[in-house]
Write a protein that holds these residues in place. Structure first.
Motif, PDB file in Angstrom:
ATOM      1  N   ASP A  31       0.833  -1.197   0.000  1.00  0.00           N
ATOM      2  CA  ASP A  31       0.000   0.000   0.000  1.00  0.00           C
ATOM      3  C   ASP A  31       0.872   1.253   0.000  1.00  0.00           C
ATOM      4  OD1 ASP A  31      -2.280   1.494   0.002  1.00  0.00           O
ATOM      5  OD2 ASP A  31      -2.532   1.430   2.178  1.00  0.00           O
ATOM      6  N   HIS A  32       1.702   1.386  -1.031  1.00  0.00           N
ATOM      7  CA  HIS A  32       2.600   2.530  -1.097  1.00  0.00           C
ATOM      8  C   HIS A  32       2.284   3.441  -2.274  1.00  0.00           C
ATOM      9  CE1 HIS A  32       4.695   0.425  -4.304  1.00  0.00           C
ATOM     10  NE2 HIS A  32       4.769  -0.626  -3.511  1.00  0.00           N
ATOM     11  N   PRO A  40      -2.784  -0.329  -9.474  1.00  0.00           N
ATOM     12  CA  PRO A  40      -2.149  -0.137  -8.163  1.00  0.00           C
ATOM     13  C   PRO A  40      -1.610  -1.454  -7.614  1.00  0.00           C
ATOM     14  CG  PRO A  40      -4.256   0.989  -8.235  1.00  0.00           C
ATOM     15  CD  PRO A  40      -4.154   0.179  -9.492  1.00  0.00           C
ATOM     16  N   SER A  41      -0.436  -1.390  -7.005  1.00  0.00           N
ATOM     17  CA  SER A  41       0.234  -2.612  -6.563  1.00  0.00           C
ATOM     18  C   SER A  41      -0.576  -3.371  -5.507  1.00  0.00           C
ATOM     19  CB  SER A  41       1.626  -2.296  -6.039  1.00  0.00           C
ATOM     20  OG  SER A  41       1.551  -1.397  -4.964  1.00  0.00           O
ATOM     21  N   LEU A  42      -1.321  -2.671  -4.662  1.00  0.00           N
ATOM     22  CA  LEU A  42      -2.148  -3.348  -3.660  1.00  0.00           C
ATOM     23  C   LEU A  42      -3.234  -4.185  -4.335  1.00  0.00           C
ATOM     24  CD1 LEU A  42      -2.905  -3.847  -0.699  1.00  0.00           C
ATOM     25  CD2 LEU A  42      -4.354  -1.817  -0.846  1.00  0.00           C
ATOM     26  N   PHE A  43      -3.910  -3.618  -5.319  1.00  0.00           N
ATOM     27  CA  PHE A  43      -4.957  -4.354  -6.029  1.00  0.00           C
ATOM     28  C   PHE A  43      -4.380  -5.560  -6.759  1.00  0.00           C
ATOM     29  CE2 PHE A  43      -7.694  -0.297  -6.627  1.00  0.00           C
ATOM     30  CZ  PHE A  43      -7.987  -0.307  -5.277  1.00  0.00           C
ATOM     31  N   LEU A  44      -3.224  -5.368  -7.377  1.00  0.00           N
ATOM     32  CA  LEU A  44      -2.578  -6.465  -8.089  1.00  0.00           C
ATOM     33  C   LEU A  44      -2.190  -7.588  -7.130  1.00  0.00           C
ATOM     34  CD1 LEU A  44      -1.660  -7.279 -10.924  1.00  0.00           C
ATOM     35  CD2 LEU A  44       0.548  -6.262 -10.395  1.00  0.00           C
ATOM     36  N   TYR A  45      -1.644  -7.241  -5.973  1.00  0.00           N
ATOM     37  CA  TYR A  45      -1.269  -8.241  -4.968  1.00  0.00           C
ATOM     38  C   TYR A  45      -2.493  -9.021  -4.490  1.00  0.00           C
ATOM     39  CZ  TYR A  45       0.066 -10.226  -0.490  1.00  0.00           C
ATOM     40  OH  TYR A  45       0.267 -11.083   0.552  1.00  0.00           O
ATOM     41  N   VAL A  46      -3.556  -8.307  -4.132  1.00  0.00           N
ATOM     42  CA  VAL A  46      -4.763  -8.979  -3.632  1.00  0.00           C
ATOM     43  C   VAL A  46      -5.344  -9.900  -4.701  1.00  0.00           C
ATOM     44  CG1 VAL A  46      -7.145  -8.610  -2.872  1.00  0.00           C
ATOM     45  CG2 VAL A  46      -5.311  -7.234  -1.909  1.00  0.00           C
TER      46      VAL A  46
END
Length: 66
Positions: A31-32, A40-46
């Motif tokens: 979440d950076h 967004p990296s958070l959405f991709l990770y989830v």
């Protein structure tokens, strides 16, 4: 009977792994505000963790009976 017990234990392990991977400390690492491929990296990770958990459950349940 032993086969069903082993499958249940593996599914419980996948549940615990998903609980750890989708919990606060690891989510805060992504979440950076960075973007990867425009996402967004958070959405991709989830999404990738979610897809991996589903794929591992399918693999466990649909294994060929020996």
């Amino acid at each position: 009977m032993n086969r069903f017990r082993l499958t249940g234990q593996r599914l419980a392990a996948v549940f615990l792994m998903g609980s750890v991977l989708l919990n606060y400390p690891l989510l805060s690492l992504f979440d950076h505000g960075g973007m990867l491929f425009g996402v967004p990296s958070l959405f991709l990770y989830v999404f990738l963790v979610w897809a991996g958990l589903i794929a591992s459950m399918i693999w466990i349940i649909e294994r060929r009976r020996d």
